[in-house]
Design a protein around this motif. Structure first.
Motif, mmCIF file in Angstrom:
data_model
loop_
_atom_site.group_PDB
_atom_site.id
_atom_site.type_symbol
_atom_site.label_atom_id
_atom_site.label_comp_id
_atom_site.label_asym_id
_atom_site.label_seq_id
_atom_site.Cartn_x
_atom_site.Cartn_y
_atom_site.Cartn_z
ATOM 1 N N THR A 351 0.807 -1.233 0.135
ATOM 2 C CA THR A 351 -0.239 0.031 0.029
ATOM 3 C C THR A 351 0.812 1.289 -0.051
ATOM 4 N N VAL A 352 0.310 2.225 -0.509
ATOM 5 C CA VAL A 352 1.022 3.678 -0.277
ATOM 6 C C VAL A 352 0.173 4.745 0.069
ATOM 7 N N THR A 353 0.415 5.621 0.881
ATOM 8 C CA THR A 353 -0.218 6.659 1.571
ATOM 9 C C THR A 353 0.362 7.988 0.817
ATOM 10 N N ASP A 354 -0.940 8.621 0.199
ATOM 11 C CA ASP A 354 -0.622 9.770 -0.456
ATOM 12 C C ASP A 354 -0.665 11.150 -0.008
ATOM 13 N N VAL A 355 -0.502 12.394 -0.305
ATOM 14 C CA VAL A 355 -0.022 13.770 0.398
ATOM 15 C C VAL A 355 -1.610 13.851 1.167
ATOM 16 N N HIS A 356 -2.735 13.185 0.732
ATOM 17 C CA HIS A 356 -4.017 13.641 1.807
ATOM 18 C C HIS A 356 -4.025 12.626 2.672
ATOM 19 N N GLY A 357 -3.047 11.652 2.874
ATOM 20 C CA GLY A 357 -3.127 10.682 3.990
ATOM 21 C C GLY A 357 -4.031 9.524 3.619
ATOM 22 N N ASP A 358 -4.594 9.575 2.511
ATOM 23 C CA ASP A 358 -5.306 8.271 2.000
ATOM 24 C C ASP A 358 -4.305 7.214 1.482
ATOM 25 N N THR A 359 -4.864 6.037 1.849
ATOM 26 C CA THR A 359 -4.125 4.576 1.631
ATOM 27 C C THR A 359 -4.559 3.932 0.251
ATOM 28 N N HIS A 360 -3.776 3.676 -0.438
ATOM 29 C CA HIS A 360 -4.255 2.925 -1.658
ATOM 30 C C HIS A 360 -3.216 1.797 -1.934
ATOM 31 N N GLN A 361 -3.779 0.785 -2.956
ATOM 32 C CA GLN A 361 -3.150 -0.297 -3.171
ATOM 33 C C GLN A 361 -2.020 -0.162 -4.126
ATOM 34 N N ALA A 362 -0.919 -0.549 -3.823
ATOM 35 C CA ALA A 362 0.460 0.063 -4.505
ATOM 36 C C ALA A 362 0.565 -0.786 -5.718
ATOM 37 N N ASP A 363 0.562 -0.113 -6.941
ATOM 38 C CA ASP A 363 0.580 -0.746 -8.266
ATOM 39 C C ASP A 363 2.162 -0.210 -8.779
ATOM 40 N N TYR A 364 3.059 -0.963 -9.117
ATOM 41 C CA TYR A 364 4.502 -0.541 -9.413
ATOM 42 C C TYR A 364 4.464 -0.547 -11.039
ATOM 43 N N ARG A 365 3.649 -0.953 -11.825
ATOM 44 C CA ARG A 365 3.491 -1.191 -13.221
ATOM 45 C C ARG A 365 3.104 0.158 -13.721
ATOM 46 N N PRO A 366 3.984 0.581 -14.810
ATOM 47 C CA PRO A 366 3.596 1.674 -15.720
ATOM 48 C C PRO A 366 2.604 1.350 -16.711
ATOM 49 N N ASN A 367 1.942 2.488 -17.342
ATOM 50 C CA ASN A 367 0.985 2.375 -18.227
ATOM 51 C C ASN A 367 1.719 1.451 -19.496
ATOM 52 N N LEU A 368 1.317 0.422 -19.693
ATOM 53 C CA LEU A 368 1.954 -0.714 -20.467
ATOM 54 C C LEU A 368 1.761 -0.137 -22.137
ATOM 55 N N PHE A 369 0.740 -0.003 -22.370
ATOM 56 C CA PHE A 369 0.131 0.806 -23.867
ATOM 57 C C PHE A 369 1.161 1.819 -24.043
ATOM 58 N N VAL A 370 1.147 2.945 -23.261
ATOM 59 C CA VAL A 370 1.933 4.020 -23.476
ATOM 60 C C VAL A 370 3.468 3.718 -23.553
ATOM 61 N N THR A 371 3.928 3.034 -22.554
ATOM 62 C CA THR A 371 5.229 2.631 -22.687
ATOM 63 C C THR A 371 5.705 1.781 -23.908
ATOM 64 N N TYR A 372 4.947 0.911 -24.305
ATOM 65 C CA TYR A 372 5.333 0.016 -25.322
ATOM 66 C C TYR A 372 5.606 0.524 -26.620
ATOM 67 N N TRP A 373 4.311 1.673 -27.025
ATOM 68 C CA TRP A 373 4.346 2.188 -28.206
ATOM 69 C C TRP A 373 5.356 3.652 -28.424
ATOM 70 N N SER A 374 5.374 4.132 -27.175
ATOM 71 C CA SER A 374 6.254 5.431 -27.088
ATOM 72 C C SER A 374 7.718 4.941 -27.595
ATOM 73 N N PHE A 375 8.033 3.779 -27.075
ATOM 74 C CA PHE A 375 9.397 3.185 -27.323
ATOM 75 C C PHE A 375 9.657 2.863 -29.052
ATOM 76 N N ARG A 376 8.393 2.270 -29.577
ATOM 77 C CA ARG A 376 8.486 2.170 -30.980
ATOM 78 C C ARG A 376 8.498 3.266 -31.653
ATOM 79 N N LEU A 377 7.646 4.275 -31.351
ATOM 80 C CA LEU A 377 7.522 5.604 -32.016
ATOM 81 C C LEU A 377 8.956 6.334 -32.077
#
Length: 518
Positions: A351-377
């Motif tokens: 989990t990760v706590t943001d600047v407002h003190g709210d807790t969220h599930q931590a997802d360490y994966r970037p946007n796969l679509f943007v990462t994949y296609w920006s590399f090819r572009l």
């Protein structure tokens, strides 16, 4: 949209917009300096005159681009305090040092000497005047180095420690301090790649503009007739002015392309070690593989590249190439996105706590679509420059009296089409670099992971309305600047270089002087 999403959009849009001007300034300042050097060293009067006029012609566009780049860069930096105050608080003691050096040592250097170069024509000694434009080129390159050093700290923090009392990252002399930041291995790999990309942008620009005018003068000469004085003048303009400029741009493109391949290979190997999640996402490498393939075309299912890779289908691949790019061996094992995610959760928390003190599930994966296609572009768009370079060499082949020019309108319009492609390739490269490191704004160093910060922890703790208001202001300002820049650059490029006229009484050539007055 939440304030975090709006802040990311705003910073991404303004940064990409600003970076449209940066590589052209970096590359064109060097090419103009080389043009003036060729002019000064030329003993042949015709060649000296041609390269002097080319220097002023492309120098006029350098001035326009430099001015707009300053305006967009200064405004863009305000966002560190407005939208990313927590990031500025956390890393300001480190991040501010290279930015200060960029402003004091580089920005003022290029600005001062550009002014001397503009107003020094005919007033400064020839060698001193030449030195001023070389100082401009040095200053723009130094600016790039300090900015890349600041960004590289975000990609791979070194030379700093986390102060547990203040919760801030601070330069640590025991870890090398500022020297370590400036000599970061990530900086040393990224800087040549960034500069080579800038050279490609400027080289394609010079080639495209020169091709346009070469074709026009070639056709006018044939239309009027080579036996007439005016027709011969147009033919001379195509052969002795714009053809050399075109081939000069092509040579610069080949050098830039070679530098991009070598530096890109080195940078890729480093990124596979420092940010394996980014590189796995760039290849849509969902599962750990030995002898990983390089994806030419990968598509998504109903979820269109879901971050958990559930809908990814590889259609065209080259066997084992990704492993070779990562380690220069074809049988190395590379971790996939689905295996790296639980590792990051175990190391940095589920989990990760943001600047407002709210807790969220931590997802360490970037946007796969943007990462994949920006590399090819990034790679694919640069291919236009390669086509332009080989085509230009072919249609201008020959030497001396056998040197050719071309009247192909197809080539002329392709040359213009190829001008923006390196700009877009550079932007795609930065999109890949920055989106690929998400959700980190400061990526943990695998060897010393104490200094790190997630994006949702670096945003300013205010509401969406504030970001929307500033985004609207940025849009208006940048929209006006975009129209102004395009109008001035188009006017300067289409203006061309005046043809020297022969005085009927004295039979001497009257070479028109080019003005920097806009």
């Amino acid at each position: 949209m939440e304030a975090l999403d709006l802040a990311r959009w705003q910073f991404g849009i303004t940064t990409v917009y600003h970076f449209l001007f940066v590589p052209l300034t970096i590359g064109l300042s060097l090419l103009v300096a080389i043009m003036q050097t060729v002019a000064m060293r030329s003993r042949d009067a015709v060649r000296k005159d041609a390269w002097t006029r080319l220097t002023k012609f492309f120098g006029s566009m350098l001035i326009v681009n430099f001015g707009i780049g300053i305006a967009t860069g200064l405004v863009q930096e305000f966002q560190f305090g407005m939208n990313w105050s927590e990031y500025a608080r956390f890393v300001g003691d480190v991040f501010g040092a290279p930015l200060a050096l960029e402003g004091l040592a580089a920005f003022f250097l290029e600005s001062v000497f550009l002014g001397l170069w503009i107003f020094g024509w005919g007033k400064l000694p020839e060698k001193i005047h030449l030195l001023t434009i070389w100082c401009v080129a040095l200053g723009t390159t130094a600016s790039a180095y300090f900015i890349v050093a600041a960004n590289s700290f975000m990609q791979h923090p070194v030379g700093a420690s986390l102060n547990p009392q203040t919760g801030r990252a601070e330069l640590d002399p025991d870890k090398g301090g500022l020297f370590a930041v400036l000599t970061n291995i990530t900086t040393l790999a990224a800087f040549p790649h960034v500069v080579a990309g800038a050279w490609l942008v400027a080289a394609a620009f010079v080639t495209g503009v020169a091709a346009w005018h070469m074709v026009i003068h070639h056709n006018k000469a044939r239309e009027i007739g080579l036996t007439t004085e005016e027709g011969a003048a147009h033919d001379t303009q195509a052969r002795t002015v714009f053809r050399p400029a075109l081939r000069f741009g092509v040579i610069a493109m080949f050098i830039a392309g070679l530098a991009l391949v070598i530096s890109g290979d080195l940078q890729g190997q480093i990124m596979f070690k420092q940010q394996p999640m980014k590189m796995a996402s760039a290849e849509a490498l969902c599962e750990t593989q030995t002898g990983a393939d390089f994806s030419i075309l990968t598509v998504g299912g109903p979820d269109a590249f879901a971050q958990d890779c559930s809908s990814v289908t590889h259609l065209i691949e080259i066997p084992n190439v990704t492993s070779f790019l990562a380690t220069h061996t074809f049988d190395s094992t590379l971790q996939g996105v689905d295996q790296l995610q639980p590792q990051y959760q175990q190391q940095f928390g589920e989990t990760v706590t943001d600047v407002h003190g709210d807790t969220h599930q931590a997802d360490y994966r970037p946007n796969l679509f943007v990462t994949y296609w920006s590399f090819r572009l990034m790679i694919g768009l640069a291919g236009f420059s390669a086509i332009l370079a080989f085509w230009a060499l072919w249609i201008t082949r020959g030497r001396g009296e056998n040197a050719r020019t071309s009247g192909s309108n197809l080539f002329r319009w392709f040359a213009v089409l190829a001008i923006p492609m390196p700009f877009l390739a550079n932007s795609a490269g930065w999109v890949f670099t920055e989106i690929g490191r998400q959700p980190w704004v400061v990526v943990p160093n695998p060897e010393d992971p104490t200094v790190h910060l997630m994006t949702q922890q670096g945003v300013s703790p205010h509401g969406s309305a504030t970001v929307i208001a500033s985004l609207v202001c940025f849009t208006v300002v940048y929209g006006v600047l975009a129209v102004l820049w395009f109008g001035l650059m188009r006017r300067a490029a289409l203006k061309g270089i005046p043809i020297p006229r022969r005085d009927r009484k004295t039979q001497e050539l009257d070479t028109p002087t080019l003005s920097f007055d806009y």
